[in-house]
Design a protein around this motif. Structure first.
Motif, PDB file in Angstrom:
ATOM      1  N   ARG A 169       0.809  -1.223   0.000  1.00  0.00           N
ATOM      2  CA  ARG A 169       0.000   0.000   0.000  1.00  0.00           C
ATOM      3  C   ARG A 169       0.837   1.266   0.000  1.00  0.00           C
ATOM      4  NH1 ARG A 169      -4.481  -1.896   4.560  1.00  0.00           N
ATOM      5  NH2 ARG A 169      -5.919  -2.924   3.107  1.00  0.00           N
ATOM      6  N   THR A 170       2.036   1.191   0.560  1.00  0.00           N
ATOM      7  CA  THR A 170       2.875   2.393   0.628  1.00  0.00           C
ATOM      8  C   THR A 170       3.869   2.477  -0.529  1.00  0.00           C
ATOM      9  OG1 THR A 170       4.437   1.235   2.072  1.00  0.00           O
ATOM     10  CG2 THR A 170       2.710   2.539   3.145  1.00  0.00           C
ATOM     11  N   MET A 316      -2.293   2.038  -6.014  1.00  0.00           N
ATOM     12  CA  MET A 316      -1.552   3.267  -6.298  1.00  0.00           C
ATOM     13  C   MET A 316      -1.198   3.931  -4.972  1.00  0.00           C
ATOM     14  SD  MET A 316      -2.495   6.736  -8.416  1.00  0.00           S
ATOM     15  CE  MET A 316      -2.287   6.003 -10.037  1.00  0.00           C
ATOM     16  N   PRO A 317       0.092   3.887  -4.577  1.00  0.00           N
ATOM     17  CA  PRO A 317       0.512   4.527  -3.331  1.00  0.00           C
ATOM     18  C   PRO A 317       0.643   6.040  -3.522  1.00  0.00           C
ATOM     19  CG  PRO A 317       2.363   3.446  -4.375  1.00  0.00           C
ATOM     20  CD  PRO A 317       1.170   3.153  -5.233  1.00  0.00           C
ATOM     21  N   ILE A 318      -0.186   6.798  -2.827  1.00  0.00           N
ATOM     22  CA  ILE A 318      -0.171   8.261  -2.971  1.00  0.00           C
ATOM     23  C   ILE A 318       1.086   8.862  -2.343  1.00  0.00           C
ATOM     24  CG2 ILE A 318      -1.456  10.386  -2.548  1.00  0.00           C
ATOM     25  CD1 ILE A 318      -2.841   8.343  -4.412  1.00  0.00           C
ATOM     26  N   PHE A 319       1.499   8.310  -1.199  1.00  0.00           N
ATOM     27  CA  PHE A 319       2.685   8.819  -0.505  1.00  0.00           C
ATOM     28  C   PHE A 319       3.887   7.898  -0.712  1.00  0.00           C
ATOM     29  CE2 PHE A 319      -0.852  10.591   2.082  1.00  0.00           C
ATOM     30  CZ  PHE A 319      -0.589  11.928   1.847  1.00  0.00           C
ATOM     31  N   TYR A 384      -5.989   8.921   2.921  1.00  0.00           N
ATOM     32  CA  TYR A 384      -5.834   8.860   1.459  1.00  0.00           C
ATOM     33  C   TYR A 384      -4.401   8.505   1.053  1.00  0.00           C
ATOM     34  CZ  TYR A 384     -10.056  11.621   2.161  1.00  0.00           C
ATOM     35  OH  TYR A 384     -11.263  12.069   2.586  1.00  0.00           O
ATOM     36  N   SER A 385      -3.757   7.630   1.829  1.00  0.00           N
ATOM     37  CA  SER A 385      -2.366   7.287   1.545  1.00  0.00           C
ATOM     38  C   SER A 385      -2.221   6.323   0.372  1.00  0.00           C
ATOM     39  CB  SER A 385      -1.704   6.664   2.784  1.00  0.00           C
ATOM     40  OG  SER A 385      -2.363   5.455   3.144  1.00  0.00           O
ATOM     41  N   TYR A 386      -3.313   5.663  -0.007  1.00  0.00           N
ATOM     42  CA  TYR A 386      -3.235   4.716  -1.124  1.00  0.00           C
ATOM     43  C   TYR A 386      -4.623   4.502  -1.722  1.00  0.00           C
ATOM     44  CZ  TYR A 386      -5.028   1.508   2.429  1.00  0.00           C
ATOM     45  OH  TYR A 386      -5.784   0.925   3.409  1.00  0.00           O
ATOM     46  N   MET A 387      -4.624   4.007  -2.944  1.00  0.00           N
ATOM     47  CA  MET A 387      -5.867   3.621  -3.618  1.00  0.00           C
ATOM     48  C   MET A 387      -5.741   2.148  -3.994  1.00  0.00           C
ATOM     49  SD  MET A 387      -6.232   6.964  -6.098  1.00  0.00           S
ATOM     50  CE  MET A 387      -7.732   6.385  -6.919  1.00  0.00           C
TER      51      MET A 387
END
Length: 431
Positions: A169-170, A316-319, A384-387
């Motif tokens: 996730r990250t 999709m890891p946002i961070f 919202y750290s991941y999708m």
């Protein structure tokens, strides 16, 4: 990049590999109650079953407690299905291609499985080597052993699903899967140990050790790529020739895909080469805008690997970028401490006090490992750290790469024009 002959070769080979492998038959051969005897190549413990590769057959046995090791001769019976089964039932052409990249043509869920003998050879030697390394790691690291097994030789079978999911996730899951990053740490460690050895002899020794390491890890595409890179670099150094990371990556990928076209379906192959090619292409651009090197490497690698992560894993890891900045230095330190502790632990058989140092250093490795897992969980828990559960089509991925390559090409043209202008203005400046 577009002026490199290696790029033309790479494009031609990848297109050819796709055309060759796209003709996977959607029809599945099914043979009921087949009895087979084969030599075990590898054994991997999965969450619900034991995965055994024997010859060209992938066996999925739900008797996870059965003692089977590489080199064993096994007899089994049950339903035998060709690997095209996944195309027919799940429309999963990629997984069928991945199986074929491992030279697996059939899948079997056995009704009966027993060990009938043992055959000494390359598979047996690798199995014995892994068992010896496993015993050392288990004795020294106990409950923390699963993470270090994953880091050192890619055995993720004992990792908890919580850790796997968190790193996925990250966007830091690549540190738990063998890659050039891990091989690089091993190489740095080898060079430190052999610092007093002359450069040429050190290169030969390092090549031999890296080949043994690749053998230990099961000759995974990402490790083959990393070892090939070092050998090409070493040969270039000896011959006093210029070394190009981009050309090496493209040519190595071309050779591997030509030897086994099904490699193009292996996520490890895709991510390994995409990251190196991405770094080679975009690092100069990042440096031009004064981005620090440690940030530039991670940022550059993300450009070509992110679409593969989304397509292959649906995440999709946002961070992801920030998480990598925090985790990669820690994982490098943890692995370095792990390697030092293993050397001392191995030496304890002849040097009594070496065991004390091994235990002391291992505690440091465990502390760093716990820290990086906590930091990773912190990024995972951010809003919202991941999708997750994302789906995309292959044509969208292709369009993304076309746009990126066009942008890169425009930047190349702009850079060339600026260099020409500077050369034209130089005589005026001197005058």
């Amino acid at each position: 990049m577009f002026r490199h002959y290696s790029f033309v070769i790479f494009v031609c080979v990848i297109i050819s590999a796709f055309l060759i492998t796209y003709e996977i038959s959607p029809e599945t051969e099914i043979h009921d109650d087949v009895t087979v005897q084969e030599t075990v190549k590898s054994v991997e413990l999965k969450p619900k079953y034991l995965e055994i590769q024997a010859g060209e057959i992938l066996i999925k046995s739900y008797d996870r407690e059965q003692a089977i090791s590489a080199g064993d001769v096994i007899g089994f019976s049950g339903r035998l299905m060709s690997s095209e089964y996944y195309v027919q039932k799940y429309q999963n052409r990629s997984y069928t291609g991945y199986l074929k990249s491992r030279n697996i043509s059939y899948i079997c869920y056995p009704k009966k499985l027993e060990v009938t003998g043992h055959e000494k050879g390359i598979y047996s030697a690798r199995g014995s080597l892994i068992s010896a390394v496993d015993r050392h790691i288990d004795r020294l690291y106990r409950s923390d052993a699963p993470v270090f097994k994953a880091l050192f030789y890619g055995d993720r079978s004992e990792l908890s699903e919580d850790i796997k999911t968190s790193f996925s996730r990250t966007g830091t899951a690549h540190i738990l899967a063998l890659s050039g990053f891990h091989t690089g740490i091993v190489l740095v460690f080898i060079n430190i140990l052999l610092i007093r050895v002359p450069v040429r002899k050190r290169g030969f020794a390092a090549s031999g050790i890296l080949l043994a390491y690749a053998f230990l890890t099961g000759l995974r595409p990402s490790i083959i790529r990393a070892v090939a890179f070092f050998i090409i670099y070493y040969v270039s150094f000896i011959r006093e020739e210029r070394y190009s990371v981009l050309s090496s990556a493209l040519l190595t990928a071309s050779v591997m895909a030509a030897v086994n076209p099904y490699y193009i379906y292996d996520a490890g192959f895709q991510l390994s080469f995409a990251s190196v090619i991405s770094i080679a292409m975009f690092m100069p651009l990042a440096r031009r805008y004064s981005v620090p090197s440690f940030m530039a490497v991670t940022l550059s690698a993300q450009i070509l690997t992110l679409p593969i992560v989304v397509y292959s894993f649906g995440v999709m890891p946002i961070f992801g970028l920030a998480a990598n900045f925090a985790v990669i230095p820690l994982i490098s330190l943890a692995m370095a401490l792990f390697l030092v502790s293993m050397i001392f632990y191995s030496a304890s058989a002849v040097i009594p006090f070496a065991g004390f140092f091994a235990k002391y250093i291992s505690q440091g490795a465990i502390f760093v490992k716990d820290m990086l897992i906590q930091i990773n969980h912190m990024f995972e828990r951010l809003p919202y750290s991941y999708m997750e559960n994302l789906e995309t089509e292959i044509w969208k991925i292709a369009l993304y790469y076309v746009i990126i390559l066009l942008i890169y090409r425009l930047w190349e043209i702009k850079t060339v024009k600026e260099n020409i202008y500077e050369l034209e203005e130089l005589p005026k400046i001197i005058a």
